[in-house]
Design an enzyme around this catalytic site. Sequence first.
Site, PDB file in Angstrom:
ATOM      1  N   HIS A 298      -3.512  24.623 -12.899  1.00 49.47           N
ATOM      2  CA  HIS A 298      -4.688  24.040 -12.083  1.00 49.47           C
ATOM      3  C   HIS A 298      -4.444  22.670 -10.898  1.00 49.47           C
ATOM      4  O   HIS A 298      -3.883  22.599 -10.672  1.00 49.47           O
ATOM      5  CB  HIS A 298      -5.307  23.236 -13.383  1.00 49.47           C
ATOM      6  N   HIS A 337      -6.928  31.693  -6.704  1.00 53.35           N
ATOM      7  CA  HIS A 337      -7.712  30.957  -7.359  1.00 53.35           C
ATOM      8  C   HIS A 337      -8.839  31.736  -7.941  1.00 53.35           C
ATOM      9  O   HIS A 337      -8.864  32.641  -6.957  1.00 53.35           O
ATOM     10  CB  HIS A 337      -9.161  29.874  -6.598  1.00 53.35           C
ATOM     11  N   ASP A 393      -4.629  22.520  -3.779  1.00 52.64           N
ATOM     12  CA  ASP A 393      -3.181  22.031  -3.839  1.00 52.64           C
ATOM     13  C   ASP A 393      -2.153  22.015  -2.681  1.00 52.64           C
ATOM     14  O   ASP A 393      -1.366  20.870  -3.399  1.00 52.64           O
ATOM     15  CB  ASP A 393      -3.089  22.112  -5.077  1.00 52.64           C
TER      16      ASP A 393
HETATM   17  N1  ACO Z   1       1.133  34.042  -5.796  1.00 54.22           N
HETATM   18  C1  ACO Z   1       0.815  35.516  -5.248  1.00 54.22           C
HETATM   19  N2  ACO Z   1       0.235  36.209  -5.897  1.00 54.22           N
HETATM   20  C2  ACO Z   1      -1.039  35.755  -6.707  1.00 54.22           C
HETATM   21  C3  ACO Z   1      -1.357  34.254  -7.061  1.00 54.22           C
HETATM   22  C4  ACO Z   1       0.151  33.127  -6.239  1.00 54.22           C
HETATM   23  N3  ACO Z   1      -0.307  32.073  -6.526  1.00 54.22           N
HETATM   24  N4  ACO Z   1      -2.493  33.927  -7.934  1.00 54.22           N
HETATM   25  C5  ACO Z   1      -2.537  34.483  -7.363  1.00 54.22           C
HETATM   26  N5  ACO Z   1      -2.377  36.306  -7.787  1.00 54.22           N
HETATM   27  C6  ACO Z   1      -2.123  37.261  -7.523  1.00 54.22           C
HETATM   28  C7  ACO Z   1      -1.907  38.051  -8.565  1.00 54.22           C
HETATM   29  O1  ACO Z   1      -0.315  37.729  -9.129  1.00 54.22           O
HETATM   30  C8  ACO Z   1      -2.338  39.296  -9.187  1.00 54.22           C
HETATM   31  O2  ACO Z   1      -1.966  40.323  -8.713  1.00 54.22           O
HETATM   32  P1  ACO Z   1      -2.782  41.599  -9.256  1.00 54.22           P
HETATM   33  O3  ACO Z   1      -4.141  41.953  -8.923  1.00 54.22           O
HETATM   34  O4  ACO Z   1      -1.976  42.855  -8.299  1.00 54.22           O
HETATM   35  O5  ACO Z   1      -2.017  41.675 -10.827  1.00 54.22           O
HETATM   36  C9  ACO Z   1      -4.225  38.696  -7.908  1.00 54.22           C
HETATM   37  O6  ACO Z   1      -3.536  38.109  -7.813  1.00 54.22           O
HETATM   38  C10 ACO Z   1      -5.384  38.441  -9.581  1.00 54.22           C
HETATM   39  O7  ACO Z   1      -4.441  36.852 -10.455  1.00 54.22           O
HETATM   40  P2  ACO Z   1      -4.833  36.292 -11.260  1.00 54.22           P
HETATM   41  O8  ACO Z   1      -3.789  36.333 -12.118  1.00 54.22           O
HETATM   42  O9  ACO Z   1      -5.762  37.334 -11.894  1.00 54.22           O
HETATM   43  O10 ACO Z   1      -5.590  35.497 -10.555  1.00 54.22           O
HETATM   44  P3  ACO Z   1      -6.429  33.785 -11.742  1.00 54.22           P
HETATM   45  O11 ACO Z   1      -8.007  33.564 -11.145  1.00 54.22           O
HETATM   46  O12 ACO Z   1      -6.341  34.266 -13.084  1.00 54.22           O
HETATM   47  O13 ACO Z   1      -5.530  32.949 -11.357  1.00 54.22           O
HETATM   48  C11 ACO Z   1      -4.506  30.724 -10.066  1.00 54.22           C
HETATM   49  C12 ACO Z   1      -5.758  31.613 -10.601  1.00 54.22           C
HETATM   50  C13 ACO Z   1      -4.591  30.887 -11.803  1.00 54.22           C
HETATM   51  C14 ACO Z   1      -5.196  29.673  -9.830  1.00 54.22           C
HETATM   52  C15 ACO Z   1      -3.707  31.587  -9.496  1.00 54.22           C
HETATM   53  O14 ACO Z   1      -4.930  31.951  -8.648  1.00 54.22           O
HETATM   54  C16 ACO Z   1      -2.296  31.037  -9.809  1.00 54.22           C
HETATM   55  O15 ACO Z   1      -1.216  30.935 -10.755  1.00 54.22           O
HETATM   56  N6  ACO Z   1      -1.608  30.051  -8.454  1.00 54.22           N
HETATM   57  C17 ACO Z   1      -0.949  29.385  -8.329  1.00 54.22           C
HETATM   58  C18 ACO Z   1      -1.286  28.363  -9.076  1.00 54.22           C
HETATM   59  C19 ACO Z   1      -2.109  27.047  -8.428  1.00 54.22           C
HETATM   60  O16 ACO Z   1      -2.158  27.210  -7.147  1.00 54.22           O
HETATM   61  N7  ACO Z   1      -2.682  26.517  -9.311  1.00 54.22           N
HETATM   62  C20 ACO Z   1      -3.774  25.258  -8.202  1.00 54.22           C
HETATM   63  C21 ACO Z   1      -5.476  26.238  -8.287  1.00 54.22           C
HETATM   64  S1  ACO Z   1      -6.620  25.098  -7.801  1.00 54.22           S
HETATM   65  C22 ACO Z   1      -6.635  24.161  -9.074  1.00 54.22           C
HETATM   66  O17 ACO Z   1      -7.099  24.207 -10.107  1.00 54.22           O
HETATM   67  C23 ACO Z   1      -6.935  22.721  -8.489  1.00 54.22           C
END
Ligand code: ACO
Length: 463
Positions: A298, A337, A393
């Site tokens: 987050h 996201h 971010d």
């Molecule tokens: N890099 C590469 N692949 C990604 C990323 C990423 N940052 N985020 C999601 N994916 C992929 C996953 O691997 C998944 O692939 P799959 O379907 O082949 O398994 C697909 O996209 C869906 O991902 P989920 O993890 O189910 O997405 P979720 O909605 O649960 O997660 C989150 C959202 C936590 C923000 C995620 O994108 C992440 O971990 N990002 C990196 C951390 C980050 O930048 N957080 C800040 C978010 S903004 C904020 O909160 C202010």
Amino acid sequence: MTKLHQKTQEITDLVLKAQAKAYAETSSEPEPGLTQPIQWPVQCLVGPGLEGAIACESQIGYVNGAKGWLIYRGYDIFELCAYSTYEEVAYLLIHGHIPSKSELNTFKKKLALYRYIPETQETLAQFPIKKMQPMSALSLGTILMGQEFNEIIASASFGKLISSDEDSIPMETKPRGEEHAIYEFKAKKLRRQNITLNVCYHLIAGVATITAAIARLREGKPVVKPDPNLSHAANLIYMMTGKHPSPAEERIMDIALILHADHGMNASTFASMVVASTLSDIYLSIGSGIAALNGPLHGGANEQVLKMLQKIKNPQRVKSWYTHAFERREKITGFGHRVYKAYDPRARVLGPLAEHLAYDDPDTRNLFLIAKNLEAEVIATLGEQKKIFPNVDFYSGLVYRTMKIPSELFTPIFAVSRVAGWTARILEYLKNNRIFRPRAMYTGLFNQKYIPARTRTGTKKNP
Ligand code: ACO
């Protein structure tokens, strides 16, 4: 036009350019399924992590994830960034309208009063702040503020104190909207509302003071008293550095604070609402928002992004670094996201802003070029396929870096801004409060027989 004004105008022009690009790339139809009054019980498809669940109605803000919009009370985020200030936006989120001139003046005076929390600063200074994680210190400071509030209220002649939690929480609501009084109040309704709003104003003002105090204490420097003549954004910089910011620095901080002020039912907003829904104290509720925001999935991601860019070292290494990460299916911090499946509008503003600011700062320029190359790689491989784009971010840390803000303060600054959204949504939710209480599907054992310790042999594990 003076040179200083020219600089702030350049920043406004960047925001307007980002707005034009966003409008050209996305249409403007709201999603009908997510913009209508709810008839409880509501039917929705819920995924893990409550994905897709509708928890309440709100008039505060709307995120259109498919199109990449962010709206506060009907106002587009680009419009607010281009023309407004954090004070106006915080007022808007809480009250539902842009303040009139006199409303804004009164609000600013209240913030100036509440920004000054010497007792909290003094108590905080007695803790080992240098050794503490800044977000833990911020959470601690926020809870300490609750104590000091009582005294401020008394001295500001709002009359006898009514404790913030009792005051804020008149009702619990049953599923079909019937109200059930929990507390009885002796004070008049108007005064109750006044105190409730004052608690929110106190939090909005004070979280900035605490963040700045943490910055100073971590450097072994004395805390700086707020300057009542400065804006919220300028005061934050002034209290952190002891120097009055330039108009351009103030403008950039204002935009950063506006961009982060609210964002639907995100994890930290939900956390603070869950705690408030138990009729707990609002300072504790905001403390739990801070705790949730801290996580690297987050708000904590902004600090991690900078570390990642520094680790990559130079723009030429991006391809090999990313290929390796991609092959290992690693998640790239600052991308993706839960709601946005399009380019995050906040990153649309922060990206060009980072580029503009990094122009005169060779170190940050190198990191910006790494970021730009990384963005291109991620979008080329995951953009269309998985709808993964930069989030808020990804560029915010670079913007703060050009302002010489230490990276461990990025997430506390996020909290300085988001406290407006947290308090606004808590106030709104408590008008029809119903304690949050989802259920888990039990997939454990039944009919286990208890065996006393002395006769147990080996360990029996759950499947
Ligand atoms: N890099 C590469 N692949 C990604 C990323 C990423 N940052 N985020 C999601 N994916 C992929 C996953 O691997 C998944 O692939 P799959 O379907 O082949 O398994 C697909 O996209 C869906 O991902 P989920 O993890 O189910 O997405 P979720 O909605 O649960 O997660 C989150 C959202 C936590 C923000 C995620 O994108 C992440 O971990 N990002 C990196 C951390 C980050 O930048 N957080 C800040 C978010 S903004 C904020 O909160 C202010």
